[in-house]
Design a protein around this motif. Structure first.
Motif, short mmCIF file in Angstrom:
data_model
loop_
_atom_site.label_atom_id
_atom_site.label_comp_id
_atom_site.label_asym_id
_atom_site.label_seq_id
_atom_site.Cartn_x
_atom_site.Cartn_y
_atom_site.Cartn_z
N ILE A 141 -4.89 -60.19 -12.48
CA ILE A 141 -4.53 -60.42 -13.90
C ILE A 141 -4.16 -59.10 -14.60
O ILE A 141 -3.05 -58.98 -15.11
N PRO A 142 -5.08 -58.08 -14.60
CA PRO A 142 -4.66 -56.83 -15.27
C PRO A 142 -3.47 -56.18 -14.57
O PRO A 142 -2.64 -55.54 -15.22
N ALA A 143 -3.36 -56.39 -13.25
CA ALA A 143 -2.23 -55.79 -12.52
C ALA A 143 -0.91 -56.41 -13.01
O ALA A 143 0.08 -55.69 -13.24
N MET A 144 -0.90 -57.72 -13.20
CA MET A 144 0.33 -58.38 -13.67
C MET A 144 0.64 -57.98 -15.11
O MET A 144 1.79 -57.73 -15.46
N LEU A 145 -0.41 -57.89 -15.92
CA LEU A 145 -0.21 -57.49 -17.32
C LEU A 145 0.33 -56.05 -17.39
O LEU A 145 1.18 -55.74 -18.22
N PHE A 201 3.70 -54.60 -19.07
CA PHE A 201 3.69 -53.46 -19.98
C PHE A 201 4.67 -52.38 -19.53
O PHE A 201 5.41 -51.82 -20.34
N VAL A 202 4.68 -52.11 -18.22
CA VAL A 202 5.60 -51.10 -17.69
C VAL A 202 7.04 -51.56 -17.94
O VAL A 202 7.91 -50.77 -18.35
N ALA A 243 -12.66 -47.44 -10.13
CA ALA A 243 -12.14 -46.32 -10.92
C ALA A 243 -10.80 -46.71 -11.53
O ALA A 243 -10.53 -46.42 -12.70
N ALA A 244 -9.96 -47.38 -10.74
CA ALA A 244 -8.64 -47.77 -11.24
C ALA A 244 -8.77 -48.74 -12.42
O ALA A 244 -8.07 -48.59 -13.43
N MET A 245 -9.67 -49.69 -12.32
CA MET A 245 -9.83 -50.68 -13.39
C MET A 245 -10.43 -50.03 -14.64
O MET A 245 -10.04 -50.34 -15.76
N THR A 246 -11.38 -49.12 -14.43
CA THR A 246 -11.98 -48.40 -15.57
C THR A 246 -10.89 -47.63 -16.32
O THR A 246 -10.79 -47.68 -17.54
#
Lengths: 185, 214
Positions: B100-104, B108-109, B162-165
């Motif tokens: 989900i955050p990866a798609m969002l 954004f990019v 770490a990536a998600m944080t």
């Protein structure tokens, strides 16, 4: 104590729930039952069988530390497998970090004892050794140097004062002969 | 806990003497909620301290700006929830939520790419700008609090954690910067808004294993 796999999962959830509530006996049973499972997961994934119990020990300690993150509504096994895989990676990372610092010459390479020989395949390795013993001495030497000790054809040719292509032909023929002797298709 | 090599039976006795009493099972949502409250209060304070951008009255009612802020907020929320979920060794069987955050982020990019299409890149004339420290200031407390909170769990994927944080905190910092800085220059945004986040990302990535060791 042996249980079938489906019962095991249900039982582990109950045991984990009881352990979270402070039941010492349930916790002891859970930890004890984790050991054979962790061993069975790890034994095929570690080159050296003597490492298995080191990792199992880490798994037990990690289970103890992380038990508060286990949700008894969910299956226990995936939770445990994540810990097992994580501790296995940690162990291997630490091992290879240390081993890279050690200097090893090709002559003293103990690859056979560390990476190849394994309780599960000891019989097969012995068969290969026996088959190699049936070969002519020089052919056996060339094969061992190239396929086991890791020398290149050029290095073997230089050491044995031979032609490089003759070395390659010899190794190739030996491989075919071994396949024939060991019954590979 | 002291361990002896290969003496599994004595280790079991030692561990089972003190079973971990679990009053409440670890829930990611219960971890994200206090973080969101702390971060919302902190960011409001920082933006108040830095001051809102001069044209806020105009841009705030632009649909694209609203969409960007909503997108950043959703990225921050979902990424922080993922970071909290990663504190559970198997993520509670919900690894798919990482998508989900990866798609969002991809959206954004794409939005940023569209924003800056056709714009010229100008090297900033100043080596230092207050926006650089402002971006770091916006990250500092949110990342520190989130790092502390997720350490309550036990992650088996420290780099993903770490990536998600970072994604969560960067989204908030970016949103904060959009509210406090009116510059639309790519060079300025790259060097003074984005660069601090990259530096932070490098530091956190390098320390990920140590930060989440257990």
């Amino acid at each position: 104590m042996t249980r079938n796999l489906d019962n095991n999962q249900q039982t582990w959830e109950d045991l984990a729930r009881a352990a979270q509530a402070g039941d010492k006996a349930a916790y002891q049973t859970l930890l004890r039952e984790i050991i054979p499972f962790a061993r069975s997961v790890l034994v095929g994934r570690l080159a050296n069988p003597s490492w298995v119990d080191d990792v199992v020990q880490e798994v037990l300690l990690s289970t103890h530390k992380a038990l508060h993150t286990y949700d008894p509504q969910k299956p226990f096994k995936p939770w445990l497998i994540s810990i097992i895989n994580f501790r296995r990676s940690d162990f291997l990372r630490a091992y290879y970090r240390k081993s890279h610092k050690k200097e090893t010459t090709l002559e003293s390479l103990d690859a056979q004892t560390i990476y190849v020989t394994n309780d599960g395949i000891e019989g097969e390795w012995k068969d290969v050794e026996n088959a190699l013993d049936d070969l002519p001495k020089k052919q056996k030497r060339i094969f061992k140097m190239m396929k086991i000790e890791g020398y290149t054809a050029k290095e073997v040719a230089e050491r044995l004062d031979m032609n490089e292509s003759a070395v390659k032909v010899s190794a190739h023929r030996t491989m075919n002969k071994l396949k024939q002797l060991l019954g590979a298709s | 806990m002291k361990k002896e090599p290969h003496n599994l039976e004595s280790l079991i006795s030692e561990l089972s003497d003190q079973p971990p009493m679990v009053k409440r099972v670890f829930k990611p949502a219960a971890l994200v909620l206090p973080w969101l409250i702390i971060v919302a209060a902190y960011l409001a304070g920082v933006i108040q301290f830095l001051g809102l951008r001069m044209d806020i009255d105009t841009v705030f009612y632009q649909p694209l700006f609203q969409f960007e802020l909503a997108l950043l907020g959703t990225i921050a929320l979902t990424a922080s929830y993922c970071a909290a979920s990663l504190s559970i060794p198997d993520m509670g069987g919900r690894r798919w939520i990482l998508a989900i955050p990866a798609m969002l982020l991809a959206v954004f990019v794409g939005l940023m790419g569209w924003y800056f299409t056709g714009e010229d890149f100008h090297m900033p004339v100043h080596a230092w700008h207050h926006c650089f420290s402002a971006a770091l200031l916006m990250c500092f407390v949110p990342i520190a609090v989130l790092l502390l909170l997720v350490r309550k769990g036990n992650t088996t994927r420290p780099y993903m954690m770490a990536a998600m944080t970072l994604l969560s905190v960067s989204a908030l910092a970016w949103g904060g910067m959009r509210l406090s800085c009116a510059s639309g220059d790519i060079g300025h945004i790259f060097f003074f808004h984005f660069m601090p986040l990259i530096i932070l990302a490098i530091i956190i990535s390098a320390l990920a294993r140590r930060l989440y060791r257990w």
